[in-house]
Design a protein around this motif. Structure first.
Motif, PDB file in Angstrom:
ATOM      1  N   GLY A   3     -99.441  38.454 -37.354  1.00  0.00           N
ATOM      2  CA  GLY A   3     -99.339  37.386 -38.296  1.00  0.00           C
ATOM      3  C   GLY A   3     -98.151  36.514 -38.108  1.00  0.00           C
ATOM      4  N   PHE A   4     -97.186  36.937 -37.453  1.00  0.00           N
ATOM      5  CA  PHE A   4     -95.824  36.196 -36.962  1.00  0.00           C
ATOM      6  C   PHE A   4     -95.985  36.062 -35.658  1.00  0.00           C
ATOM      7  N   GLU A   5     -95.012  34.970 -35.112  1.00  0.00           N
ATOM      8  CA  GLU A   5     -94.661  34.744 -33.801  1.00  0.00           C
ATOM      9  C   GLU A   5     -93.371  34.333 -34.011  1.00  0.00           C
ATOM     10  N   LEU A   6     -92.707  35.245 -33.120  1.00  0.00           N
ATOM     11  CA  LEU A   6     -90.975  35.176 -32.934  1.00  0.00           C
ATOM     12  C   LEU A   6     -90.578  34.360 -31.560  1.00  0.00           C
ATOM     13  N   THR A   7     -90.087  33.610 -32.000  1.00  0.00           N
ATOM     14  CA  THR A   7     -89.380  32.631 -30.806  1.00  0.00           C
ATOM     15  C   THR A   7     -87.934  32.870 -30.490  1.00  0.00           C
ATOM     16  N   GLN A   8     -87.186  33.308 -31.741  1.00  0.00           N
ATOM     17  CA  GLN A   8     -85.829  33.429 -31.754  1.00  0.00           C
ATOM     18  C   GLN A   8     -85.675  34.788 -32.535  1.00  0.00           C
ATOM     19  N   VAL A  10     -83.546  35.990 -34.751  1.00  0.00           N
ATOM     20  CA  VAL A  10     -83.243  36.129 -36.081  1.00  0.00           C
ATOM     21  C   VAL A  10     -84.473  35.782 -37.163  1.00  0.00           C
ATOM     22  N   PHE A  11     -85.633  35.349 -36.528  1.00  0.00           N
ATOM     23  CA  PHE A  11     -86.995  35.105 -37.201  1.00  0.00           C
ATOM     24  C   PHE A  11     -87.265  36.618 -37.959  1.00  0.00           C
ATOM     25  N   LYS A  12     -86.852  37.505 -37.032  1.00  0.00           N
ATOM     26  CA  LYS A  12     -87.725  39.047 -37.428  1.00  0.00           C
ATOM     27  C   LYS A  12     -86.865  39.225 -38.730  1.00  0.00           C
ATOM     28  N   SER A  13     -85.608  38.789 -39.193  1.00  0.00           N
ATOM     29  CA  SER A  13     -84.724  39.228 -40.320  1.00  0.00           C
ATOM     30  C   SER A  13     -85.397  38.126 -41.427  1.00  0.00           C
ATOM     31  N   TYR A  14     -86.209  37.145 -41.152  1.00  0.00           N
ATOM     32  CA  TYR A  14     -86.806  36.329 -42.400  1.00  0.00           C
ATOM     33  C   TYR A  14     -88.041  36.721 -42.974  1.00  0.00           C
ATOM     34  N   VAL A  15     -88.738  37.429 -42.180  1.00  0.00           N
ATOM     35  CA  VAL A  15     -90.305  37.860 -42.501  1.00  0.00           C
ATOM     36  C   VAL A  15     -90.390  39.349 -42.633  1.00  0.00           C
ATOM     37  N   LEU A  16     -91.356  39.841 -43.394  1.00  0.00           N
ATOM     38  CA  LEU A  16     -91.414  41.102 -44.032  1.00  0.00           C
ATOM     39  C   LEU A  16     -93.016  41.640 -43.304  1.00  0.00           C
ATOM     40  N   PRO A  17     -92.862  42.842 -42.569  1.00  0.00           N
ATOM     41  CA  PRO A  17     -94.269  43.195 -42.118  1.00  0.00           C
ATOM     42  C   PRO A  17     -95.045  43.819 -43.070  1.00  0.00           C
ATOM     43  N   SER A 242     -95.083  22.362 -42.489  1.00  0.00           N
ATOM     44  CA  SER A 242     -96.619  22.647 -42.162  1.00  0.00           C
ATOM     45  C   SER A 242     -96.921  22.243 -40.781  1.00  0.00           C
ATOM     46  N   ALA A 243     -97.889  23.001 -40.286  1.00  0.00           N
ATOM     47  CA  ALA A 243     -98.514  22.977 -39.101  1.00  0.00           C
ATOM     48  C   ALA A 243     -99.900  23.121 -38.683  1.00  0.00           C
ATOM     49  N   GLY A 244    -100.523  22.834 -37.529  1.00  0.00           N
ATOM     50  CA  GLY A 244    -101.839  23.057 -37.386  1.00  0.00           C
ATOM     51  C   GLY A 244    -102.115  24.459 -37.221  1.00  0.00           C
ATOM     52  N   ASP A 245    -101.307  25.300 -37.055  1.00  0.00           N
ATOM     53  CA  ASP A 245    -101.269  26.787 -37.145  1.00  0.00           C
ATOM     54  C   ASP A 245    -100.815  27.763 -37.923  1.00  0.00           C
ATOM     55  N   GLY A 246    -100.465  26.956 -38.880  1.00  0.00           N
ATOM     56  CA  GLY A 246     -99.593  27.709 -39.779  1.00  0.00           C
ATOM     57  C   GLY A 246     -98.175  27.051 -40.612  1.00  0.00           C
ATOM     58  N   VAL A 247     -97.347  27.704 -40.502  1.00  0.00           N
ATOM     59  CA  VAL A 247     -96.023  27.277 -40.827  1.00  0.00           C
ATOM     60  C   VAL A 247     -94.880  27.373 -39.645  1.00  0.00           C
ATOM     61  N   HIS A 248     -94.122  26.410 -39.372  1.00  0.00           N
ATOM     62  CA  HIS A 248     -93.077  26.597 -38.558  1.00  0.00           C
ATOM     63  C   HIS A 248     -91.585  26.530 -38.999  1.00  0.00           C
ATOM     64  N   CYS A 249     -90.848  27.465 -38.606  1.00  0.00           N
ATOM     65  CA  CYS A 249     -89.402  27.704 -38.948  1.00  0.00           C
ATOM     66  C   CYS A 249     -88.767  26.987 -37.904  1.00  0.00           C
ATOM     67  N   ILE A 250     -88.032  26.044 -38.365  1.00  0.00           N
ATOM     68  CA  ILE A 250     -87.020  25.335 -37.158  1.00  0.00           C
ATOM     69  C   ILE A 250     -85.447  25.499 -37.791  1.00  0.00           C
ATOM     70  N   ASP A 251     -84.419  25.605 -37.089  1.00  0.00           N
ATOM     71  CA  ASP A 251     -83.184  26.098 -37.172  1.00  0.00           C
ATOM     72  C   ASP A 251     -82.547  24.555 -37.346  1.00  0.00           C
ATOM     73  N   PRO A 252     -81.339  24.472 -37.872  1.00  0.00           N
ATOM     74  CA  PRO A 252     -80.658  23.287 -37.929  1.00  0.00           C
ATOM     75  C   PRO A 252     -80.409  22.387 -36.899  1.00  0.00           C
ATOM     76  N   VAL A 257     -87.749  28.663 -34.547  1.00  0.00           N
ATOM     77  CA  VAL A 257     -87.265  30.007 -34.567  1.00  0.00           C
ATOM     78  C   VAL A 257     -88.272  30.961 -34.579  1.00  0.00           C
ATOM     79  N   GLY A 258     -89.522  30.708 -35.294  1.00  0.00           N
ATOM     80  CA  GLY A 258     -90.682  31.541 -35.492  1.00  0.00           C
ATOM     81  C   GLY A 258     -91.770  30.725 -36.115  1.00  0.00           C
ATOM     82  N   LYS A 259     -92.901  31.346 -36.242  1.00  0.00           N
ATOM     83  CA  LYS A 259     -94.077  30.960 -37.072  1.00  0.00           C
ATOM     84  C   LYS A 259     -94.831  32.031 -37.814  1.00  0.00           C
TER      85      LYS A 259
END
Length: 300
Positions: A3-8, A10-17, A242-252, A257-259
Motif C-alpha cells: 500500500g506504500f511506495e518509498l522513494t526516499q 525517510v518516508f518509512k518513518s511517516y507511514v505505519l505498516p 492528491s494524485a491519480g494513484d493516491g497521495v504523494h508526499c513531496i519534501d520542501p 518522498v513516497g506514495k
C-alpha cells in the motif's frame, strides 16, 4: 510495505505498516473539500455534484450536514472556528456562523462576479485566501453553466476591513492551495484549462511577505499519474498532494518522498483525527482515511 511506495528512506518513518487504508463511506458522485472539526470530532466534506455537504464521525457515522448549499467545493475554518466555504453556483465565499446562519463574505471583485471559488485557506492573521477558476460555471455537473466575468485568479480577503486583493493572476486554472507551517510559502496548484488536450498542470511555490504580497511562483513539483488538486502540509513542511494513484508526499525541496496508494483518484485531503495525524482522503465516489506517523501543520 503493502500500500506504500518509498522513494526516499525517510518516508518509512511517516507511514505505519499496521495502519491500513480504511474506507469510511461510499456512494457519492464526486467528493471534495474535506475539513476537520477537532472540537466536534467530525469531518465535513462536499458531495459536489449532489449539491450537499456531508458529515462523518467515528461515533456518529455518516449524515447530511447541509443540502442544497449552492454547490460548495472547498472548505476551511477561520480563527473563530467558523466554516468557510467556496460556492460554485453562488459564485462566492460564505461563512457559516456558530448559530448555523450563513453570511456571504465575497461575491464580486471591482463590480464583477467571481467565477466559481474552488479552494480556500485561512492564514493565522485571519485573512482568507482562495482560488477562483471557472470550472464550476463551465458545466451543469458542479454548479451550472454561467458566463465568466473575470479572469482566473487567486485572492486574499481581509474580513477586518473587507478588502479583496488579487495576489496571483498568471494562472489558467488555480486550484488547491496551502501554506507552509511558517506561512512564509504559499503553494498553489495549477490544473490548467478544463477541456484542453494538454493542460498546464503543476504545483507552484510563492514567497509570502509580511504585508501579504506574493513573489516567486516557480514550479515546485509536477504530480504524475494524474495531477495535483487538493494539497496539505505536514509539521515538517512536506507537501501531501492528491494524485491519480493516491497521495504523494513531496519534501520542501520539491522531491517525491513516497506514495500512499488508493484504489481511485484522490481529489482532496486533510489532516485530522487524534493528534492531527489521520489523513482523510476524498477519492472519487468514496472517502478514505489512514493513520500516519506525522502530524498536519498547525496554523500559527
Amino acid at each position: 510495505m503493502d500500500g506504500f511506495e518509498l522513494t526516499q528512506p525517510v518516508f518509512k518513518s511517516y507511514v505505519l505498516p499496521n495502519a491500513p487504508l480504511e474506507k469510511l463511506a461510499e456512494g457519492f458522485r464526486w467528493v471534495e473539500g474535506p475539513v476537520w472539526f477537532a472540537d466536534r470530532d467530525e469531518l465535513l466534506f462536499s458531495d459536489l455534484p449532489n449539491n450537499r455537504v456531508m458529515r462523518w464521525s467515528q461515533s456518529g457515522g455518516l449524515s447530511i450536514y447541509r443540502q442544497d448549499g449552492d454547490f460548495e467545493n472547498g472548505h476551511a475554518r477561520d480563527r473563530q472556528g467558523r466554516l468557510l466555504s467556496c460556492s460554485h453556483r453562488g459564485r462566492r465565499i460564505h461563512r457559516t456562523e456558530l448559530d448555523g446562519t450563513v453570511t456571504a463574505l465575497v461575491e464580486r471583485y471591482r463590480g464583477k462576479r467571481l467565477n466559481s471559488p474552488n479552494d480556500i485557506v485561512c492564514k493565522s492573521d485571519g485573512t482568507i485566501w482562495f482560488s477562483d477558476p471557472p470550472y464550476g460555471i463551465q458545466t451543469d455537473y458542479e454548479g451550472g453553466k454561467q458566463d465568466s466575468e473575470l479572469p482566473a485568479a487567486v485572492y486574499r480577503f481581509d474580513p477586518r476591513d473587507g478588502t479583496l486583493t488579487v495576489v496571483a493572476d498568471d494562472f489558467q486554472g488555480p486550484n488547491g492551495l496551502c501554506f507552509s507551517p511558517d506561512e512564509r510559502r504559499l503553494y498553489i496548484v495549477e490544473t490548467g484549462l478544463q477541456f484542453a488536450t494538454d493542460p498546464v498542470q503543476h504545483v507552484r511555490a510563492f514567497d509570502v511577505s509580511e504585508d501579504g504580497r506574493l513573489s516567486g511562483g516557480q514550479i515546485f513539483c509536477t504530480i504524475h499519474p494524474g495531477n495535483a488538486d487538493g494539497i496539505r502540509c505536514d509539521e515538517h513542511g512536506n507537501l501531501w498532494s492528491s494524485a491519480g494513484d493516491g497521495v504523494h508526499c513531496i519534501d520542501p525541496g520539491g522531491e517525491l518522498v513516497g506514495k500512499i496508494r488508493v484504489p481511485s483518484t484522490v481529489a482532496n485531503l486533510t489532516f485530522g483525527g487524534r493528534n492531527n495525524s489521520r489523513l482523510f482522503l476524498c477519492a472519487s465516489h468514496s472517502v478514505y482515511a489512514i493513520y500516519v506517523n506525522v502530524r498536519g501543520a498547525v496554523v500559527l
